[in-house]
Design a protein around this motif. Structure first.
Motif, PDB file in Angstrom:
ATOM      1  N   GLU A 136       0.814  -1.210   0.000  1.00  0.00           N
ATOM      2  CA  GLU A 136       0.000   0.000   0.000  1.00  0.00           C
ATOM      3  C   GLU A 136       0.855   1.271   0.000  1.00  0.00           C
ATOM      4  O   GLU A 136       0.321   2.378  -0.023  1.00  0.00           O
ATOM      5  CB  GLU A 136      -0.930   0.005   1.222  1.00  0.00           C
ATOM      6  CG  GLU A 136      -1.923  -1.152   1.244  1.00  0.00           C
ATOM      7  CD  GLU A 136      -2.681  -1.259   2.561  1.00  0.00           C
ATOM      8  OE1 GLU A 136      -2.447  -0.419   3.452  1.00  0.00           O
ATOM      9  OE2 GLU A 136      -3.478  -2.198   2.707  1.00  0.00           O
ATOM     10  N   LEU A 137       2.173   1.112   0.018  1.00  0.00           N
ATOM     11  CA  LEU A 137       3.073   2.258   0.088  1.00  0.00           C
ATOM     12  C   LEU A 137       3.504   2.721  -1.294  1.00  0.00           C
ATOM     13  O   LEU A 137       3.590   1.929  -2.236  1.00  0.00           O
ATOM     14  CB  LEU A 137       4.323   1.892   0.901  1.00  0.00           C
ATOM     15  CG  LEU A 137       4.128   1.398   2.333  1.00  0.00           C
ATOM     16  CD1 LEU A 137       5.474   1.068   2.953  1.00  0.00           C
ATOM     17  CD2 LEU A 137       3.382   2.425   3.176  1.00  0.00           C
ATOM     18  N   SER A 138       3.818   4.011  -1.408  1.00  0.00           N
ATOM     19  CA  SER A 138       4.417   4.543  -2.630  1.00  0.00           C
ATOM     20  C   SER A 138       5.889   4.141  -2.688  1.00  0.00           C
ATOM     21  O   SER A 138       6.446   3.601  -1.719  1.00  0.00           O
ATOM     22  CB  SER A 138       4.301   6.066  -2.644  1.00  0.00           C
ATOM     23  OG  SER A 138       5.134   6.625  -1.634  1.00  0.00           O
ATOM     24  N   GLY A 139       6.533   4.436  -3.821  1.00  0.00           N
ATOM     25  CA  GLY A 139       7.949   4.098  -3.968  1.00  0.00           C
ATOM     26  C   GLY A 139       8.820   4.749  -2.903  1.00  0.00           C
ATOM     27  O   GLY A 139       9.680   4.105  -2.298  1.00  0.00           O
ATOM     28  N   GLY A 140       8.596   6.050  -2.665  1.00  0.00           N
ATOM     29  CA  GLY A 140       9.377   6.756  -1.665  1.00  0.00           C
ATOM     30  C   GLY A 140       9.123   6.230  -0.264  1.00  0.00           C
ATOM     31  O   GLY A 140      10.045   6.126   0.556  1.00  0.00           O
ATOM     32  N   GLN A 141       7.870   5.896   0.034  1.00  0.00           N
ATOM     33  CA  GLN A 141       7.534   5.340   1.345  1.00  0.00           C
ATOM     34  C   GLN A 141       8.179   3.975   1.552  1.00  0.00           C
ATOM     35  O   GLN A 141       8.641   3.659   2.649  1.00  0.00           O
ATOM     36  CB  GLN A 141       6.016   5.241   1.492  1.00  0.00           C
ATOM     37  CG  GLN A 141       5.331   6.595   1.618  1.00  0.00           C
ATOM     38  CD  GLN A 141       3.819   6.505   1.507  1.00  0.00           C
ATOM     39  OE1 GLN A 141       3.273   5.534   0.970  1.00  0.00           O
ATOM     40  NE2 GLN A 141       3.130   7.517   2.009  1.00  0.00           N
ATOM     41  N   LYS A 142       8.219   3.163   0.504  1.00  0.00           N
ATOM     42  CA  LYS A 142       8.873   1.859   0.614  1.00  0.00           C
ATOM     43  C   LYS A 142      10.363   2.013   0.905  1.00  0.00           C
ATOM     44  O   LYS A 142      10.926   1.247   1.704  1.00  0.00           O
ATOM     45  CB  LYS A 142       8.670   1.055  -0.682  1.00  0.00           C
ATOM     46  CG  LYS A 142       7.272   0.505  -0.851  1.00  0.00           C
ATOM     47  CD  LYS A 142       7.142  -0.275  -2.151  1.00  0.00           C
ATOM     48  CE  LYS A 142       5.739  -0.848  -2.303  1.00  0.00           C
ATOM     49  NZ  LYS A 142       5.569  -1.556  -3.601  1.00  0.00           N
ATOM     50  N   GLN A 143      11.009   2.992   0.268  1.00  0.00           N
ATOM     51  CA  GLN A 143      12.425   3.224   0.534  1.00  0.00           C
ATOM     52  C   GLN A 143      12.650   3.668   1.972  1.00  0.00           C
ATOM     53  O   GLN A 143      13.586   3.222   2.644  1.00  0.00           O
ATOM     54  CB  GLN A 143      12.986   4.271  -0.439  1.00  0.00           C
ATOM     55  CG  GLN A 143      13.093   3.811  -1.886  1.00  0.00           C
ATOM     56  CD  GLN A 143      14.216   2.812  -2.097  1.00  0.00           C
ATOM     57  OE1 GLN A 143      14.188   1.718  -1.546  1.00  0.00           O
ATOM     58  NE2 GLN A 143      15.194   3.176  -2.891  1.00  0.00           N
ATOM     59  N   ARG A 144      11.783   4.553   2.464  1.00  0.00           N
ATOM     60  CA  ARG A 144      11.922   5.002   3.848  1.00  0.00           C
ATOM     61  C   ARG A 144      11.659   3.856   4.825  1.00  0.00           C
ATOM     62  O   ARG A 144      12.329   3.741   5.850  1.00  0.00           O
ATOM     63  CB  ARG A 144      10.991   6.188   4.128  1.00  0.00           C
ATOM     64  CG  ARG A 144      11.314   7.417   3.300  1.00  0.00           C
ATOM     65  CD  ARG A 144      10.876   8.703   3.964  1.00  0.00           C
ATOM     66  NE  ARG A 144       9.478   8.735   4.314  1.00  0.00           N
ATOM     67  CZ  ARG A 144       8.496   9.073   3.496  1.00  0.00           C
ATOM     68  NH1 ARG A 144       8.780   9.379   2.228  1.00  0.00           N
ATOM     69  NH2 ARG A 144       7.243   9.112   3.899  1.00  0.00           N
ATOM     70  N   PHE A 145      10.700   2.998   4.494  1.00  0.00           N
ATOM     71  CA  PHE A 145      10.438   1.860   5.370  1.00  0.00           C
ATOM     72  C   PHE A 145      11.619   0.891   5.381  1.00  0.00           C
ATOM     73  O   PHE A 145      11.957   0.323   6.425  1.00  0.00           O
ATOM     74  CB  PHE A 145       9.167   1.126   4.944  1.00  0.00           C
ATOM     75  CG  PHE A 145       8.867  -0.072   5.801  1.00  0.00           C
ATOM     76  CD1 PHE A 145       8.547   0.082   7.149  1.00  0.00           C
ATOM     77  CD2 PHE A 145       8.930  -1.358   5.282  1.00  0.00           C
ATOM     78  CE1 PHE A 145       8.294  -1.014   7.956  1.00  0.00           C
ATOM     79  CE2 PHE A 145       8.675  -2.459   6.079  1.00  0.00           C
ATOM     80  CZ  PHE A 145       8.353  -2.287   7.421  1.00  0.00           C
ATOM     81  N   SER A 146      12.263   0.709   4.234  1.00  0.00           N
ATOM     82  CA  SER A 146      13.430  -0.173   4.200  1.00  0.00           C
ATOM     83  C   SER A 146      14.552   0.374   5.084  1.00  0.00           C
ATOM     84  O   SER A 146      15.317  -0.390   5.674  1.00  0.00           O
ATOM     85  CB  SER A 146      13.923  -0.378   2.765  1.00  0.00           C
ATOM     86  OG  SER A 146      14.472   0.800   2.225  1.00  0.00           O
ATOM     87  N   ILE A 147      14.643   1.702   5.197  1.00  0.00           N
ATOM     88  CA  ILE A 147      15.625   2.295   6.105  1.00  0.00           C
ATOM     89  C   ILE A 147      15.209   2.042   7.554  1.00  0.00           C
ATOM     90  O   ILE A 147      16.051   1.729   8.408  1.00  0.00           O
ATOM     91  CB  ILE A 147      15.788   3.791   5.821  1.00  0.00           C
ATOM     92  CG1 ILE A 147      16.472   3.985   4.459  1.00  0.00           C
ATOM     93  CG2 ILE A 147      16.602   4.472   6.922  1.00  0.00           C
ATOM     94  CD1 ILE A 147      16.629   5.421   4.031  1.00  0.00           C
TER      95      ILE A 147
END
Length: 254
Positions: A136-147
């Motif tokens: 349900e996350l956008s591309g930028g949100q997925k990157q931040r979540f991976s961090i």
């Protein structure tokens, strides 16, 4: 004080056309990273950036030379090294049936560590997504979540491999701000990139790689002043693309 020391690091792979012959993806490179700095490894695809990071992270065997993190040898103390580093990979796949908070708790258990998922999500500006699923996350949100996942063990060193690949300009800027905030809090950050603006904006020092070799290393401004074909009168008037072109004879994105 150096927190990472790399000496004559080597990684070889069989040649695709002849498996009996080998080529050096990382060809005897050496560098040191100071505690508390943002250190960028810049180069085109195939330069050896990701292979270098994977060896430092313990995800790929070292074929020659040595590397240590906070005094720990990466080859002989891999478990201890993994306890003090955080790794954000280029692509991540998560269990899609559990939410972000549950995923962070799960990652924390891998380190036998109690995790406060809301605190971690707050650090990466995803507190309002705590009950969301990864898809349900956008591309930028997925990157931040991976961090956020890379921060579960409160690492001394955070590794980011091409952290803004595929992101729109605003999402890139948001992630850059996050990296700056983590560094301001004292974390050493090592990132790979082929984005010149990213390297200049974020990094205290940059190592430029091409064809497996480290061909230059310094602050962005000093690299520009020293290597740009027409050195600018003011350091910020040139760019790292000029430096790379002057050193290699080809553009960074060739």
């Amino acid at each position: 004080m150096n927190i990472i020391e790399v000496n004559k690091l080597l990684k070889t792979y069989p040649k695709p056309e002849n498996k009996k012959e080998f080529f050096s993806a990382v060809d005897g490179i050496s560098f040191n990273i100071k505690e508390g700095e943002i250190y960028g490894i810049l180069g085109p695809n195939g330069a050896g950036k990701t292979s270098t990071l994977e060896m430092l992270e313990g995800l790929n065997d070292i074929d020659g030379g040595s590397a240590s993190i906070d005094g720990l040898d990466v080859s002989t103390d891999p478990f201890k090294v993994k306890q003090i580093i955080g790794v954000q990979l280029q692509s991540n796949e998560y269990f899609d049936r559990i939410n972000l908070s549950e995923l962070l708790v799960l990652f924390g258990k891998l380190y036998s560590q109690k995790t406060d998922p809301l605190e971690l999500l707050g650090k990466v500006d995803l507190l309002d997504k705590s009950k969301a699923k990864p898809d349900e996350l956008s591309g930028g949100q997925k990157q931040r979540f991976s961090i956020a996942c890379a921060l579960v063990n409160n690492p001394k060193v955070l590794f980011l491999d091409e952290p803004t690949t595929g992101l729109d300009p605003q999402a890139k800027r948001n992630l850059w701000n996050l990296v700056r905030e983590l560094n301001d809090a004292g974390m050493t950050i090592v990132l790979t990139t082929h984005n010149m603006e990213e390297a200049e904006y974020l990094c205290n020092r940059i190592a430029i790689m091409d064809k497996g070799k480290l061909i230059a290393e310094d602050t962005p401004q000093k690299l520009i002043m020293k290597h740009a074909s027409v050195p600018p009168k003011a350091p910020l008037h040139g760019n790292i693309e000029d430096v790379f072109l002057a050193l290699t004879g080809h553009e960074l994105r060739d």
